[in-house]
Design a protein around this motif. Structure first.
Motif, PDB file in Angstrom:
ATOM      1  N   GLY A  65       0.798  -1.215   0.000  1.00 62.61           N
ATOM      2  CA  GLY A  65       0.000   0.000   0.000  1.00 62.61           C
ATOM      3  C   GLY A  65       0.831   1.266   0.000  1.00 62.61           C
ATOM      4  N   ASP A  66       2.153   1.154  -0.235  1.00 58.12           N
ATOM      5  CA  ASP A  66       3.033   2.331  -0.283  1.00 58.12           C
ATOM      6  C   ASP A  66       2.751   3.180  -1.526  1.00 58.12           C
ATOM      7  OD1 ASP A  66       4.105   0.942   1.787  1.00 58.12           O
ATOM      8  OD2 ASP A  66       6.067   0.638   0.904  1.00 58.12           O
ATOM      9  N   ALA A  67       2.248   2.539  -2.570  1.00 61.56           N
ATOM     10  CA  ALA A  67       2.005   3.209  -3.837  1.00 61.56           C
ATOM     11  C   ALA A  67       0.582   2.883  -4.286  1.00 61.56           C
ATOM     12  CB  ALA A  67       3.006   2.714  -4.886  1.00 61.56           C
ATOM     13  N   GLN A  68       0.171   3.519  -5.369  1.00 64.26           N
ATOM     14  CA  GLN A  68      -1.125   3.190  -5.934  1.00 64.26           C
ATOM     15  C   GLN A  68      -1.058   1.800  -6.567  1.00 64.26           C
ATOM     16  OE1 GLN A  68      -2.543   6.123  -8.689  1.00 64.26           O
ATOM     17  NE2 GLN A  68      -1.997   7.819  -7.341  1.00 64.26           N
ATOM     18  N   VAL A  69      -2.191   1.156  -6.680  1.00 66.22           N
ATOM     19  CA  VAL A  69      -2.246  -0.170  -7.303  1.00 66.22           C
ATOM     20  C   VAL A  69      -1.727  -0.081  -8.742  1.00 66.22           C
ATOM     21  CG1 VAL A  69      -3.786  -2.032  -8.048  1.00 66.22           C
ATOM     22  CG2 VAL A  69      -4.099  -0.991  -5.791  1.00 66.22           C
ATOM     23  N   THR A  70      -2.055   0.982  -9.456  1.00 66.17           N
ATOM     24  CA  THR A  70      -1.581   1.108 -10.840  1.00 66.17           C
ATOM     25  C   THR A  70      -0.066   1.218 -10.908  1.00 66.17           C
ATOM     26  OG1 THR A  70      -1.992   3.492 -10.758  1.00 66.17           O
ATOM     27  CG2 THR A  70      -3.691   2.122 -11.780  1.00 66.17           C
ATOM     28  N   THR A  71       0.540   1.909  -9.964  1.00 62.80           N
ATOM     29  CA  THR A  71       1.998   2.011  -9.930  1.00 62.80           C
ATOM     30  C   THR A  71       2.608   0.635  -9.677  1.00 62.80           C
ATOM     31  OG1 THR A  71       1.831   4.271  -9.101  1.00 62.80           O
ATOM     32  CG2 THR A  71       3.947   3.158  -8.804  1.00 62.80           C
ATOM     33  N   TRP A  72       2.018  -0.111  -8.764  1.00 64.77           N
ATOM     34  CA  TRP A  72       2.459  -1.478  -8.459  1.00 64.77           C
ATOM     35  C   TRP A  72       2.346  -2.351  -9.714  1.00 64.77           C
ATOM     36  CZ3 TRP A  72      -0.988  -5.845  -7.440  1.00 64.77           C
ATOM     37  CH2 TRP A  72      -0.367  -6.943  -6.860  1.00 64.77           C
ATOM     38  N   LEU A  73       1.233  -2.235 -10.446  1.00 67.90           N
ATOM     39  CA  LEU A  73       1.059  -3.013 -11.675  1.00 67.90           C
ATOM     40  C   LEU A  73       2.061  -2.597 -12.745  1.00 67.90           C
ATOM     41  CD1 LEU A  73      -2.843  -3.164 -11.947  1.00 67.90           C
ATOM     42  CD2 LEU A  73      -1.298  -5.077 -11.443  1.00 67.90           C
ATOM     43  N   HIS A  74       2.337  -1.290 -12.852  1.00 69.74           N
ATOM     44  CA  HIS A  74       3.354  -0.824 -13.803  1.00 69.74           C
ATOM     45  C   HIS A  74       4.701  -1.467 -13.497  1.00 69.74           C
ATOM     46  CE1 HIS A  74       0.768   2.507 -15.238  1.00 69.74           C
ATOM     47  NE2 HIS A  74       1.578   2.523 -16.269  1.00 69.74           N
ATOM     48  N   ARG A  75       5.078  -1.456 -12.229  1.00 69.61           N
ATOM     49  CA  ARG A  75       6.366  -2.024 -11.833  1.00 69.61           C
ATOM     50  C   ARG A  75       6.428  -3.507 -12.210  1.00 69.61           C
ATOM     51  NH1 ARG A  75       7.301  -1.602  -5.848  1.00 69.61           N
ATOM     52  NH2 ARG A  75       7.630   0.567  -6.373  1.00 69.61           N
ATOM     53  N   ILE A  76       5.373  -4.237 -11.912  1.00 66.85           N
ATOM     54  CA  ILE A  76       5.347  -5.671 -12.211  1.00 66.85           C
ATOM     55  C   ILE A  76       5.416  -5.889 -13.724  1.00 66.85           C
ATOM     56  CG2 ILE A  76       3.907  -7.750 -12.106  1.00 66.85           C
ATOM     57  CD1 ILE A  76       2.879  -6.710  -9.382  1.00 66.85           C
ATOM     58  N   THR A  77       4.710  -5.071 -14.488  1.00 66.88           N
ATOM     59  CA  THR A  77       4.691  -5.216 -15.946  1.00 66.88           C
ATOM     60  C   THR A  77       6.048  -4.890 -16.553  1.00 66.88           C
ATOM     61  OG1 THR A  77       2.333  -4.691 -15.985  1.00 66.88           O
ATOM     62  CG2 THR A  77       3.532  -4.472 -18.065  1.00 66.88           C
ATOM     63  N   VAL A  78       6.648  -3.784 -16.141  1.00 65.94           N
ATOM     64  CA  VAL A  78       7.972  -3.422 -16.660  1.00 65.94           C
ATOM     65  C   VAL A  78       8.981  -4.511 -16.300  1.00 65.94           C
ATOM     66  CG1 VAL A  78       9.897  -1.795 -16.412  1.00 65.94           C
ATOM     67  CG2 VAL A  78       7.573  -0.939 -16.743  1.00 65.94           C
ATOM     68  N   ASN A  79       8.950  -4.995 -15.071  1.00 70.32           N
ATOM     69  CA  ASN A  79       9.881  -6.057 -14.668  1.00 70.32           C
ATOM     70  C   ASN A  79       9.654  -7.332 -15.477  1.00 70.32           C
ATOM     71  OD1 ASN A  79      11.219  -4.487 -12.805  1.00 70.32           O
ATOM     72  ND2 ASN A  79       9.989  -5.175 -11.085  1.00 70.32           N
ATOM     73  N   ALA A  80       8.400  -7.675 -15.748  1.00 67.72           N
ATOM     74  CA  ALA A  80       8.106  -8.862 -16.554  1.00 67.72           C
ATOM     75  C   ALA A  80       8.667  -8.693 -17.966  1.00 67.72           C
ATOM     76  CB  ALA A  80       6.603  -9.130 -16.594  1.00 67.72           C
ATOM     77  N   CYS A  81       8.543  -7.492 -18.515  1.00 65.34           N
ATOM     78  CA  CYS A  81       9.113  -7.220 -19.845  1.00 65.34           C
ATOM     79  C   CYS A  81      10.627  -7.360 -19.828  1.00 65.34           C
ATOM     80  CB  CYS A  81       8.750  -5.814 -20.306  1.00 65.34           C
ATOM     81  SG  CYS A  81       7.045  -5.620 -20.806  1.00 65.34           S
ATOM     82  N   LEU A  82      11.244  -6.731 -18.854  1.00 67.36           N
ATOM     83  CA  LEU A  82      12.706  -6.781 -18.783  1.00 67.36           C
ATOM     84  C   LEU A  82      13.197  -8.210 -18.573  1.00 67.36           C
ATOM     85  CD1 LEU A  82      13.410  -3.551 -16.704  1.00 67.36           C
ATOM     86  CD2 LEU A  82      13.580  -3.875 -19.182  1.00 67.36           C
TER      87      LEU A  82
END
Length: 181
Positions: free
Chosen positions: A71-88
């Motif tokens: 809950g440190d960030a918005q859910v969308t920010t958390w999803l962005h991080r997971i998506t970018v990491n999955a891409c990388l």
């Protein structure tokens, strides 16, 4: 809870419901954010097949690891991080070989010119170092704040600012050289 009632909840409430065992809550999160995560993945990976696999990986990871959301960030920010990491992760395992397919231009009145501009921008982005490209995609193309992009990329805000600044300068030089040719 019905689909209409779920649609009225914010992302955090949906994620909490998912954590508490609501079988439909994560489906609503997916429905809301799949297109945006697809766009992030496509711009990050620059390969539709890699992007599709990365989005699938990202949502599976988010589904399985929802309990780790602090809950440190918005859910969308958390999803962005997971998506970018999955891409990388996917890009590190395999180098993409396919180019992005052309999409319908935003302005159909000048289809030829808009395709040229889009290809020029894509080519210029491809020439940037990965850190600059990712920062520009998140901030300038997806509208994340510098703070949100810093959370997604797991770097300091100043790093995102400098990567964006250097990336914009490099893009301007690359695009200017293209016009002179």
């Amino acid at each position: 809870m019905t689909g209409t009632e779920l649609a009225e909840l914010d992302d955090l409430a949906l994620l909490r419901r998912h954590q508490d065992g609501d079988a439909d809550a994560f489906g609503e999160i997916f429905r809301r954010h799949r297109d945006r995560m697809w766009a992030v993945a496509l711009r990050t990976a620059r390969d539709p097949e890699v992007a599709a696999d990365a989005v699938q990986d990202a949502f599976l990871n988010a589904f399985r690891r929802a309990h780790s959301f602090r809950g440190d960030a918005q859910v969308t920010t958390w999803l962005h991080r997971i998506t970018v990491n999955a891409c990388l992760d996917r890009l590190r395992r395999q180098r993409p070989t396919a180019d992005l397919e052309d999409h319908e231009p935003v302005d159909p009145r000048d289809r030829h010119r808009s395709v040229e501009v889009r290809l020029d921008v894509r080519d210029a982005l491809d020439q940037l170092p990965e850190g600059q490209r990712l920062a520009l995609v998140l901030v300038d193309m997806h509208g994340l704040s510098v703070a949100e992009a810093a959370q997604v990329l797991e770097v300091a805000e100043g790093t995102v600012k400098s990567r964006c600044s250097r990336g914009r300068e490099a893009m301007a030089r690359i695009l200017q050289l293209g016009e002179d040719a």
